[in-house]
Design an enzyme around this catalytic site. Structure first.
Site, PDB file in Angstrom:
ATOM      1  N   CYS A 102     -64.350  31.314 -30.360  1.00 50.10           N
ATOM      2  CA  CYS A 102     -63.201  30.417 -30.159  1.00 50.10           C
ATOM      3  C   CYS A 102     -63.724  29.098 -30.274  1.00 50.10           C
ATOM      4  CB  CYS A 102     -62.855  30.693 -28.624  1.00 50.10           C
ATOM      5  SG  CYS A 102     -61.464  29.818 -28.036  1.00 50.10           S
ATOM      6  N   ASN A 148     -66.030  34.409 -12.996  1.00 51.35           N
ATOM      7  CA  ASN A 148     -67.170  35.162 -13.336  1.00 51.35           C
ATOM      8  C   ASN A 148     -68.437  34.308 -13.928  1.00 51.35           C
ATOM      9  OD1 ASN A 148     -66.772  38.257 -13.079  1.00 51.35           O
ATOM     10  ND2 ASN A 148     -65.078  37.807 -14.457  1.00 51.35           N
ATOM     11  N   GLY A 171     -60.792  34.422 -27.714  1.00 50.37           N
ATOM     12  CA  GLY A 171     -60.136  33.780 -28.418  1.00 50.37           C
ATOM     13  C   GLY A 171     -58.867  32.847 -27.890  1.00 50.37           C
ATOM     14  N   GLU A 172     -58.267  31.967 -28.757  1.00 51.63           N
ATOM     15  CA  GLU A 172     -57.252  31.257 -28.285  1.00 51.63           C
ATOM     16  C   GLU A 172     -55.996  32.035 -28.983  1.00 51.63           C
ATOM     17  OE1 GLU A 172     -55.687  29.145 -26.086  1.00 51.63           O
ATOM     18  OE2 GLU A 172     -53.999  29.454 -27.393  1.00 51.63           O
ATOM     19  N   CYS A 207     -66.792  28.490 -20.097  1.00 52.34           N
ATOM     20  CA  CYS A 207     -66.281  29.973 -20.896  1.00 52.34           C
ATOM     21  C   CYS A 207     -67.429  30.397 -21.687  1.00 52.34           C
ATOM     22  CB  CYS A 207     -65.091  29.620 -21.562  1.00 52.34           C
ATOM     23  SG  CYS A 207     -64.442  31.303 -22.382  1.00 52.34           S
ATOM     24  N   SER A 253     -53.690  28.265 -18.907  1.00 49.85           N
ATOM     25  CA  SER A 253     -55.055  28.083 -18.305  1.00 49.85           C
ATOM     26  C   SER A 253     -54.988  26.532 -17.893  1.00 49.85           C
ATOM     27  CB  SER A 253     -56.134  28.267 -19.254  1.00 49.85           C
ATOM     28  OG  SER A 253     -56.296  29.591 -19.406  1.00 49.85           O
ATOM     29  N   LEU A 254     -54.917  26.124 -16.718  1.00 49.18           N
ATOM     30  CA  LEU A 254     -54.695  24.750 -16.229  1.00 49.18           C
ATOM     31  C   LEU A 254     -56.051  24.304 -15.742  1.00 49.18           C
ATOM     32  CD1 LEU A 254     -52.255  22.724 -16.317  1.00 49.18           C
ATOM     33  CD2 LEU A 254     -52.158  22.902 -13.848  1.00 49.18           C
ATOM     34  N   HIS A 255     -56.664  24.942 -14.744  1.00 48.48           N
ATOM     35  CA  HIS A 255     -57.866  24.886 -14.244  1.00 48.48           C
ATOM     36  C   HIS A 255     -58.197  23.423 -13.671  1.00 48.48           C
ATOM     37  CE1 HIS A 255     -58.312  28.721 -15.901  1.00 48.48           C
ATOM     38  NE2 HIS A 255     -58.833  28.305 -17.094  1.00 48.48           N
ATOM     39  N   SER A 267     -51.787  34.270 -22.834  1.00 50.23           N
ATOM     40  CA  SER A 267     -52.283  33.049 -22.256  1.00 50.23           C
ATOM     41  C   SER A 267     -53.109  31.970 -23.114  1.00 50.23           C
ATOM     42  CB  SER A 267     -53.584  33.728 -21.291  1.00 50.23           C
ATOM     43  OG  SER A 267     -54.369  32.605 -20.841  1.00 50.23           O
TER      44      SER A 267
HETATM   45  N1  SAH Z   1     -57.886  30.885 -24.798  1.00 50.68           N
HETATM   46  C1  SAH Z   1     -56.975  31.731 -23.980  1.00 50.68           C
HETATM   47  C2  SAH Z   1     -57.008  32.969 -23.531  1.00 50.68           C
HETATM   48  C3  SAH Z   1     -58.438  33.447 -23.226  1.00 50.68           C
HETATM   49  S1  SAH Z   1     -59.229  32.960 -22.016  1.00 50.68           S
HETATM   50  C4  SAH Z   1     -56.832  30.570 -22.607  1.00 50.68           C
HETATM   51  O1  SAH Z   1     -57.570  29.796 -22.624  1.00 50.68           O
HETATM   52  O2  SAH Z   1     -55.986  30.832 -21.760  1.00 50.68           O
HETATM   53  C5  SAH Z   1     -58.610  33.899 -20.471  1.00 50.68           C
HETATM   54  C6  SAH Z   1     -58.631  33.042 -19.193  1.00 50.68           C
HETATM   55  O3  SAH Z   1     -60.051  33.370 -18.710  1.00 50.68           O
HETATM   56  C7  SAH Z   1     -58.526  31.462 -19.133  1.00 50.68           C
HETATM   57  O4  SAH Z   1     -57.851  31.274 -18.259  1.00 50.68           O
HETATM   58  C8  SAH Z   1     -59.944  31.132 -19.174  1.00 50.68           C
HETATM   59  O5  SAH Z   1     -60.054  29.815 -18.748  1.00 50.68           O
HETATM   60  C9  SAH Z   1     -60.504  32.258 -18.370  1.00 50.68           C
HETATM   61  N2  SAH Z   1     -62.070  32.356 -18.289  1.00 50.68           N
HETATM   62  C10 SAH Z   1     -63.051  32.063 -19.367  1.00 50.68           C
HETATM   63  N3  SAH Z   1     -63.932  31.999 -18.638  1.00 50.68           N
HETATM   64  C11 SAH Z   1     -63.877  32.641 -17.240  1.00 50.68           C
HETATM   65  C12 SAH Z   1     -65.016  33.094 -16.391  1.00 50.68           C
HETATM   66  N4  SAH Z   1     -66.230  33.308 -16.806  1.00 50.68           N
HETATM   67  N5  SAH Z   1     -64.481  33.719 -15.258  1.00 50.68           N
HETATM   68  C13 SAH Z   1     -63.168  33.590 -14.836  1.00 50.68           C
HETATM   69  N6  SAH Z   1     -62.263  33.044 -15.830  1.00 50.68           N
HETATM   70  C14 SAH Z   1     -62.780  32.743 -17.222  1.00 50.68           C
END
Ligand code: SAH
Length: 340
Positions: A110, A288, A157-158, A117, A212-214, A189
Site C-alpha cells: 500500500c 492492534n 491496500g487502498e 499501519c 478511515s478518519l482517525h 473502506s
Molecule cells: N486503505 C483502506 C482500507 C484498509 S485498512 C483504509 O485506509 O481504510 C482498514 C482499516 O484498518 C483502516 O481504518 C486502517 O486505518 C485500520 N488499521 C490499520 N492498521 C491498524 C491496526 N494496527 N490496528 C487497528 N486498525 C488498523
C-alpha cells in the site's frame, strides 16, 4: 496474457458469448458452474458443448491463488495467499453472531503510508486483479465449507487506488448467480481519496462506505495519514456530505484508538463538532499493536471516556469488537512476516 474468467462480470461474459455468436445465457451457465456448483474444471461443464468449452479455455485462464498459511483462534481465521507471481496477500475470516464475514485485500502492499499501519510498511507492488479478490472468498468458503455472508474491503491496500478492479469484484460477488452477497453486506473502506468518493456515490449498487478518519483536526491527521496532505479534512467532509446527499446512505467513520495520540476528550469533542448533524456512525477501533512501537492501544478506560463523550454529543458510536489480536490479525502482519 489471458484474462482469468473470474475477473469477468456476468454482463462482460454475455458480451463475450454474443461476440462469438453464442447465446448470452451461456454466461449464466458459466456463473452457475463457477459460483454455485463450484466446478472449476471447464471440461466438466456438461451443459456447454465441447467446442464452446474449448473456445472458453482458449480465451480465458482459470488459475487459482493458493492458501499457504492459516492462523486461527476462536472467532478468527487468518489466511495468507500466494499469488501466481509469488507475491503474498492476506484475508481474515471473522465469526459474528449474525454470520461469517471476510476482510479481503485489494493490493499487494500500500502506498498510503499511514504512520500506524503495518500494511503500508511494504510499498505497493501492484493492484490485485479482480479474480484474485473473488478467489480469496471462494477459497475460504471451500476451506470452511460454509457460506460467507458479508465482505469488507479492509485488508491490505487502498481499494480506491484500485478502483475499477474493486468495483468489478463487487459487481461479481453481488450478482445473484455469482456469490450472491447482498450489497448492504459489502463495505469498502478508504483512507479518503476524495475524487473516488464522488465517483463511488454514482456506483449503482447499494454498497456501504467506511472512511478511515482517525483524527479530529488537520494537524493531527497530517501526522498520522499522508493522504491528508492532499485531501484535508474539509475536502474529505465535503465529499462525505455529497455522498450522503446522493445516496441517502449512512457512512461509517472509522477511528482507531491510539493511546495518548488521538484519544483525548478534546479529540472526542472536536470529532463531535466535525460530524454533528451528519448521517454517520463512528466505529472506534481498538488498535492492534504492530512493529510501529511508537503507537500503543488506548486503555479500556480511555476508550470508554471517548465513547461517552461522543454519545453525550449525540453522535452514533460503537466500539469494534476485537478479533484475533493474538494471531497477528493487524492487517499486513502475516504478509510482512512472510516477506521478511
Ligand atoms: N486503505 C483502506 C482500507 C484498509 S485498512 C483504509 O485506509 O481504510 C482498514 C482499516 O484498518 C483502516 O481504518 C486502517 O486505518 C485500520 N488499521 C490499520 N492498521 C491498524 C491496526 N494496527 N490496528 C487497528 N486498525 C488498523
Amino acid at each position: 496474457m489471458k484474462n482469468n474468467i473470474m475477473s469477468k462480470s456476468r454482463e462482460q461474459l454475455e458480451l463475450y458469448f454474443l461476440s462469438i455468436n453464442e447465446k448470452k445465457f451461456k454466461a449464466l451457465q458459466v456463473y452457475e458452474w463457477l459460483y454455485q456448483k463450484k466446478e472449476f474444471n471447464v471440461d466438466d461443464w456438461s451443459n456447454i458443448k465441447k467446442d464452446i468449452r474449448e473456445k472458453i479455455k482458449e480465451d480465458y485462464s482459470l488459475d487459482f491463488i493458493k492458501i499457504v498459511k492459516k492462523e486461527e483462534d476462536n472467532l478468527t481465521k487468518k489466511y495468507l495467499f500466494e499469488l501466481s507471481d509469488s507475491e503474498f496477500v492476506e484475508a481474515v475470516l471473522m465469526e459474528h453472531d449474525y454470520g461469517l464475514s471476510i476482510c479481503v485485500s485489494s493490493q499487494v502492499g500500500c502506498n498510503m503510508g499511514c504512520a500506524f499501519c503495518e500494511s503500508g510498511r511494504l510499498k505497493k507492488i501492484r493492484n490485485l486483479e479482480t479474480y484474485e479478490m473473488v478467489e480469496q472468498i471462494l477459497l475460504i468458503e471451500q476451506d470452511i465449507n460454509k457460506r460467507i455472508s458479508s465482505v469488507v474491503v479492509m485488508g491490505i491496500g487502498e481499494p480506491f487506488d484500485n478502483y475499477d478492479n474493486v468495483m468489478n469484484f463487487i459487481t461479481i460477488i453481488n450478482n445473484s448467480k455469482g456469490l450472491a452477497i447482498g450489497a448492504r453486506h459489502i463495505t469498502v473502506s478508504t483512507c479518503g481519496l476524495v475524487p473516488k468518493i464522488y465517483e463511488f456515490a454514482k456506483f449503482p449498487l447499494q454498497v456501504n462506505l467506511a472512511i478511515s478518519l482517525h483524527a479530529s483536526n488537520n494537524e493531527l491527521r497530517n501526522k498520522l495519514m499522508n493522504v491528508n496532505k492532499v485531501y484535508s479534512l474539509d475536502k474529505l467532509l465535503t465529499a462525505i456530505k455529497d455522498y450522503i446527499a446522493q445516496t441517502n446512505r449512512r457512512v461509517t467513520i472509522e477511528y482507531v484508538m491510539l493511546n495518548l495520540v488521538n484519544d483525548n476528550i478534546e479529540n472526542a469533542i472536536e470529532l463531535s463538532n466535525l460530524l454533528k448533524g451528519l448521517n454517520v456512525y463512528v466505529n472506534l477501533i481498538p488498535y492492534n499493536e504492530t512493529n510501529h512501537i511508537e503507537f500503543k492501544k488506548s486503555s479500556k478506560n480511555r476508550i470508554m471516556q471517548f465513547y461517552d463523550t461522543l454519545k453525550k454529543n449525540n453522535i452514533n458510536v460503537t466500539i469494534r469488537k476485537e478479533f484475533g489480536s493474538n494471531i497477528s490479525a493487524a492487517c499486513g502482519q502475516l504478509r510482512s512476516k512472510e516477506v521478511r
